[in-house]
Each structure stands twice: as C-alpha cells, then as structure tokens.
Motif scaffolding. Structure first.
Motif, PDB file in Angstrom:
ATOM      1  N   GLU A 147      30.234 -12.122   3.467  1.00 12.24           N
ATOM      2  CA  GLU A 147      31.680 -12.233   3.579  1.00 12.24           C
ATOM      3  C   GLU A 147      32.352 -11.148   2.739  1.00 12.24           C
ATOM      4  O   GLU A 147      31.964 -10.886   1.592  1.00 12.24           O
ATOM      5  CB  GLU A 147      32.146 -13.608   3.104  1.00 12.24           C
ATOM      6  CG  GLU A 147      31.536 -14.771   3.882  1.00 12.24           C
ATOM      7  CD  GLU A 147      32.022 -14.828   5.321  1.00 12.24           C
ATOM      8  OE1 GLU A 147      33.135 -14.305   5.581  1.00 12.24           O
ATOM      9  OE2 GLU A 147      31.315 -15.390   6.161  1.00 12.24           O
ATOM     10  N   SER A 183      36.421  -9.202   1.953  1.00 14.98           N
ATOM     11  CA  SER A 183      37.877  -9.308   2.093  1.00 14.98           C
ATOM     12  C   SER A 183      38.528  -8.284   1.184  1.00 14.98           C
ATOM     13  O   SER A 183      37.905  -7.760   0.251  1.00 14.98           O
ATOM     14  CB  SER A 183      38.363 -10.722   1.742  1.00 14.98           C
ATOM     15  OG  SER A 183      38.061 -11.034   0.387  1.00 14.98           O
ATOM     16  N   SER A 230      32.873  -7.271  11.395  1.00 17.43           N
ATOM     17  CA  SER A 230      34.010  -7.742  12.189  1.00 17.43           C
ATOM     18  C   SER A 230      35.054  -8.279  11.225  1.00 17.43           C
ATOM     19  O   SER A 230      34.741  -9.097  10.350  1.00 17.43           O
ATOM     20  CB  SER A 230      33.574  -8.839  13.168  1.00 17.43           C
ATOM     21  OG  SER A 230      34.679  -9.320  13.911  1.00 17.43           O
ATOM     22  N   LEU A 231      36.306  -7.820  11.369  1.00 17.12           N
ATOM     23  CA  LEU A 231      37.368  -8.167  10.438  1.00 17.12           C
ATOM     24  C   LEU A 231      38.548  -8.789  11.173  1.00 17.12           C
ATOM     25  O   LEU A 231      38.857  -8.418  12.311  1.00 17.12           O
ATOM     26  CB  LEU A 231      37.860  -6.929   9.683  1.00 17.12           C
ATOM     27  CG  LEU A 231      36.813  -6.124   8.892  1.00 17.12           C
ATOM     28  CD1 LEU A 231      37.462  -4.882   8.310  1.00 17.12           C
ATOM     29  CD2 LEU A 231      36.190  -6.972   7.811  1.00 17.12           C
ATOM     30  N   MET A 232      39.180  -9.736  10.508  1.00 15.51           N
ATOM     31  CA  MET A 232      40.441 -10.299  10.968  1.00 15.51           C
ATOM     32  C   MET A 232      41.537  -9.785  10.037  1.00 15.51           C
ATOM     33  O   MET A 232      41.456  -9.936   8.828  1.00 15.51           O
ATOM     34  CB  MET A 232      40.408 -11.826  10.945  1.00 15.51           C
ATOM     35  CG  MET A 232      39.468 -12.435  11.977  1.00 15.51           C
ATOM     36  SD  MET A 232      39.912 -12.031  13.696  1.00 15.51           S
ATOM     37  CE  MET A 232      41.569 -12.720  13.793  1.00 15.51           C
ATOM     38  N   PRO A 283      39.822  -9.819  16.492  1.00 11.19           N
ATOM     39  CA  PRO A 283      39.075  -9.146  15.417  1.00 11.19           C
ATOM     40  C   PRO A 283      38.979  -7.645  15.652  1.00 11.19           C
ATOM     41  O   PRO A 283      39.019  -7.172  16.783  1.00 11.19           O
ATOM     42  CB  PRO A 283      37.697  -9.830  15.470  1.00 11.19           C
ATOM     43  CG  PRO A 283      37.581 -10.347  16.875  1.00 11.19           C
ATOM     44  CD  PRO A 283      38.973 -10.726  17.286  1.00 11.19           C
ATOM     45  N   SER A 335      39.934  -9.900   6.224  1.00 10.41           N
ATOM     46  CA  SER A 335      38.742 -10.640   5.813  1.00 10.41           C
ATOM     47  C   SER A 335      37.779 -10.693   6.992  1.00 10.41           C
ATOM     48  O   SER A 335      38.198 -10.662   8.150  1.00 10.41           O
ATOM     49  CB  SER A 335      39.102 -12.057   5.358  1.00 10.41           C
ATOM     50  OG  SER A 335      39.706 -12.783   6.422  1.00 10.41           O
ATOM     51  N   GLY A 336      36.516 -10.760   6.696  1.00  6.69           N
ATOM     52  CA  GLY A 336      35.506 -10.799   7.754  1.00  6.69           C
ATOM     53  C   GLY A 336      34.123 -10.834   7.153  1.00  6.69           C
ATOM     54  O   GLY A 336      33.928 -11.305   6.024  1.00  6.69           O
ATOM     55  N   ARG A 337      33.159 -10.334   7.886  1.00  5.96           N
ATOM     56  CA  ARG A 337      31.786 -10.376   7.403  1.00  5.96           C
ATOM     57  C   ARG A 337      30.997  -9.197   7.958  1.00  5.96           C
ATOM     58  O   ARG A 337      31.240  -8.736   9.068  1.00  5.96           O
ATOM     59  CB  ARG A 337      31.107 -11.689   7.783  1.00  5.96           C
ATOM     60  CG  ARG A 337      31.136 -12.013   9.264  1.00  5.96           C
ATOM     61  CD  ARG A 337      30.681 -13.421   9.500  1.00  5.96           C
ATOM     62  NE  ARG A 337      30.644 -13.757  10.916  1.00  5.96           N
ATOM     63  CZ  ARG A 337      30.283 -14.952  11.375  1.00  5.96           C
ATOM     64  NH1 ARG A 337      29.942 -15.893  10.536  1.00  5.96           N
ATOM     65  NH2 ARG A 337      30.273 -15.188  12.665  1.00  5.96           N
TER      66      ARG A 337
END
Length: 391
Positions: free
Chosen positions: A69, A71, A245-247, A254, A292-294
């Motif tokens: 994770e 961010s 992949s990020l939001m 995403p 934020s994403g992973r």
C-alpha cells in the motif's frame, strides 16, 4: 423364632430379590440403543444445513500476487520558482495563477533605476582605466627607446613595465564590473525557466522584493509522479518497473502508475525509503492532489484461501473445514496476503491441505460441528472461482 415371624422375614427377602431383578432388567433395557426409525433418520437429514457451491472454496495452489500500500500527494516532475535575482521594487507582473507560460517568457519587471546608474558608473570607471592603461603603454614604449640609447637605467624600464601591467589589470577589472552591472540589469526581468502553468503568485506589483525572494511558481503538468514512503521490509521486494494502480481524489477511475526511481537512502526520522511512481497523463491531475493505491508484487505459487473466509473468533486464526458431512473449525498458520484475478487471498502455511474445502464468508455464521449437506462435487469444482468473487 415363632413361625409367623419367620414367614414374614422370608416373604420380605423374596420381594427384595424380585424387585432387584426387575430394576436391573429395566436398566439394561434403557442402556440398549433403540434402532432409529426411517422417519427419524429422514428428520435428521432434513435438519442438515444445505450448502451452495458459492459457500465452499477448494484449497488449491496458485500464484499469489502480493501488494504494498502506498499513498501521498502528487507533484509535477518539472516545477520551478521564479525568484528575484536583484532587490528592488516590482514594477509589473503580467501573469496570475492558472496562466500558461512558455520557457523564456518575460513575466515581470523590477525597477532598474538604481541598476542603470550602477551600469553608467561602471562604464565610466572602465573608460578611466582604459585611459590610464594607454598612458602606461606609451610611457613603456618611450622608456624602452631611452634604455637602448643609454638615457635611463634598466631599473626605470622595469618600473614602467610594472606600471603598464597594473594599468591593464585595472582596465580588465573595470570591464568586469561593467559586465556584472549589465547582468544585474538583465536580471531585473523575471523570466519563466520552463513552460507550464502558474501555480502561485506571491508578490503584487508595487511591492519591494529582496534578493532571492519567491515571486511565482511554475509547474509542468505533462509529467506527474507520486512520492511514496516505503517501510524497510517492503523496499527489498520492490523493483524499478513494478506496476501500480492509484486512486486520485476527484477521479472515479484508477490511474496506472509505474515505479521509476527508488531513493538510495532512508529518511533519518522515519527510516522509510522514498519510491517515485510515474503516473500516466490525465487531464484531471493537479499538483497536490492526494493519491492512494498499491504496488503489485509478483509472487510464487502458494496454497491460498479467500481472505474473507478466515475466522478471527479464536485467539488464533482458523477456518471452517468440511470433514465428511460436518463443519469443523480448524486453527491454521497464515502467510502473505495478496490477490489473484481480483480476489483477495491469503496464504495458508499449515493446518490445511490442498483439495480440502473451506466455508467462505457467504455461508454466514456456522458453528463448528454443524451437520451440512454439501453440493455435488461437480458443482463445487465448477464454482470454485465464483465462490470467491466479491459481491
């Protein structure tokens, strides 16, 4: 003993023996199991909990994609501050926040009255130094002729040579002062160092600015990145080129990203390591937006179960495992978490074997020891994937 009393005693003993035999017979009859009738067996079978294929997951070994994770705020790869290179009063500033600028464009002007006078002073000093250098050169030439004729000593010629050298040095210093004055005059113009958008305007026209005071910030939104702080245990697993992949705040879909750089040193305070993720261009991206994403980490094959199937009602994690026609709660040792085909999975290190079936979260709250009616084997195998799909 009289006959009547003897008769009473014998009768009592006979009754006592007969009663004891009757009690033992009844006790044996109570301990002997009564064969279940067809009707009672059918009733017990109907009381069993019927399971659907979606209630079960067959434990199999498959690749487990782990993730880390991340961010943080977005920032432009290329951004710059337009600073005042000379102190003075800001006469004009032609751009505001959101305006588009190009590299080399003049954005503002600092008052040059004092700088003009300094340039004129330096030019006049240079002219005086040039006149002195000319005089020294002519004197040196005359003394050389006089020395050859024997009218002056060689020492006097050496003195003339030193004077000429000093005059030329003064001329060069004066000319350097002129060049510096011209540079200061040119620095009074505020020029955009790169093309982009004006993000901040910190000074208004008419204000006096000091040396190196920030006036404008220009950002180039064509290249954006995320600076993420990674824990030490994750740094060794992440490589340059890893996908993410990020939001982003304000965007419903995403955004794809990729790790492009990893800082070689850790932060002194938090001991975290910064990783820089390049973000695909998008018209909605702005500097400072939170994302934020992973980061996806490819992993090896492992025995996995859905993460939602893990029970946490005991001190140790457990699973509801199907044994015959009953559900038994079994303690397990868990490993890494990840995903496969969009399903959150957890690795099981011990307590479960490949091929065994566990109850998923869709089965609800089921107690250990509950009698169940599993679906057909064909139905379970066909729905192993759909049983873990998020709903």
């Amino acid at each position: 003993m009289p006959l009547s009393r003897r008769t009473v005693v014998v009768s009592a003993l006979v009754l006592l023996v007969a009663g004891g035999g009757l009690w033992m017979k009844r006790q044996r009859a109570a301990d002997t199991p009564t064969p279940a009738s067809p009707a009672s067996a059918a009733s017990a079978a109907s009381a069993a909990l019927a399971l659907t294929p979606q209630d079960l997951w067959t434990a199999t070994s498959q690749p487990l994609n782990r993730h880390v994770e991340v961010s943080g705020p977005l920032r432009a790869v290329n951004s710059a501050w337009v600073k005042a290179k000379v102190p003075g009063e800001l006469k004009s500033l032609s751009v505001r926040e959101g305006d588009t600028v190009r590299a080399g464009q003049v954005l503002g002007q600092i008052d040059t009255t004092e700088l003009d006078w300094r340039l004129r002073q330096a030019q006049q000093q240079a002219e005086a130094a040039k006149a002195q250098a000319d005089v020294a050169d002519r004197t040196l030439a005359n003394n050389r002729a006089l020395v050859s004729q024997g009218f002056i000593s060689p020492t006097a010629l050496d003195t003339s040579q030193a004077n000429a050298n000093g005059a030329r040095a003064n001329l060069q210093a004066a000319q350097a002062a002129v060049a510096l004055a011209r540079k200061s005059l040119a620095d009074a113009s505020l020029v955009a160092p790169l093309g982009g958008l004006v993000a901040q305007r910190l000074v208004q026209a008419g204000e006096r600015v000091s040396l190196d005071a920030r006036v404008l910030e220009v950002v180039d939104l064509s290249r954006m990145e995320l600076e993420a702080a990674l824990p030490p245990q994750a740094v060794a697993q992440i490589r340059v080129g890893a996908q993410a992949s990020l939001m982003v705040d304000g965007l419903s879909e995403p955004i794809a990203a990729q790790v492009v750089r990893i800082n070689p040193s850790a932060s002194a305070g938090t001991r975290t390591v910064a990783a820089y993720l390049s973000i695909a261009p998008h018209p909605g991206l702005r500097q400072g937006l939170f994302a934020s994403g992973r980061i996806t980490l490819p992993g090896a094959a492992a025995l996995v179960v859905p993460s939602t199937a893990i029970r946490l009602d005991l001190p140790e994690p457990s699973l509801l495992v199907l044994e015959g026609q009953r559900v038994i709660q079994r303690k397990v040792t868990l490993g890494n978490s990840g995903e496969a085909q969009g399903v959150a999975l957890t690795e099981v290190l011990s307590g479960l074997k490949a091929g065994e079936q566990v109850l998923t979260a869709q089965a609800g709250a089921v107690r250990s020891g509950t009698l169940v009616k599993p679906p057909s084997a064909m139905g379970v195998n066909a729905s192993a994937t759909s049983a873990s799909a998020p709903r």
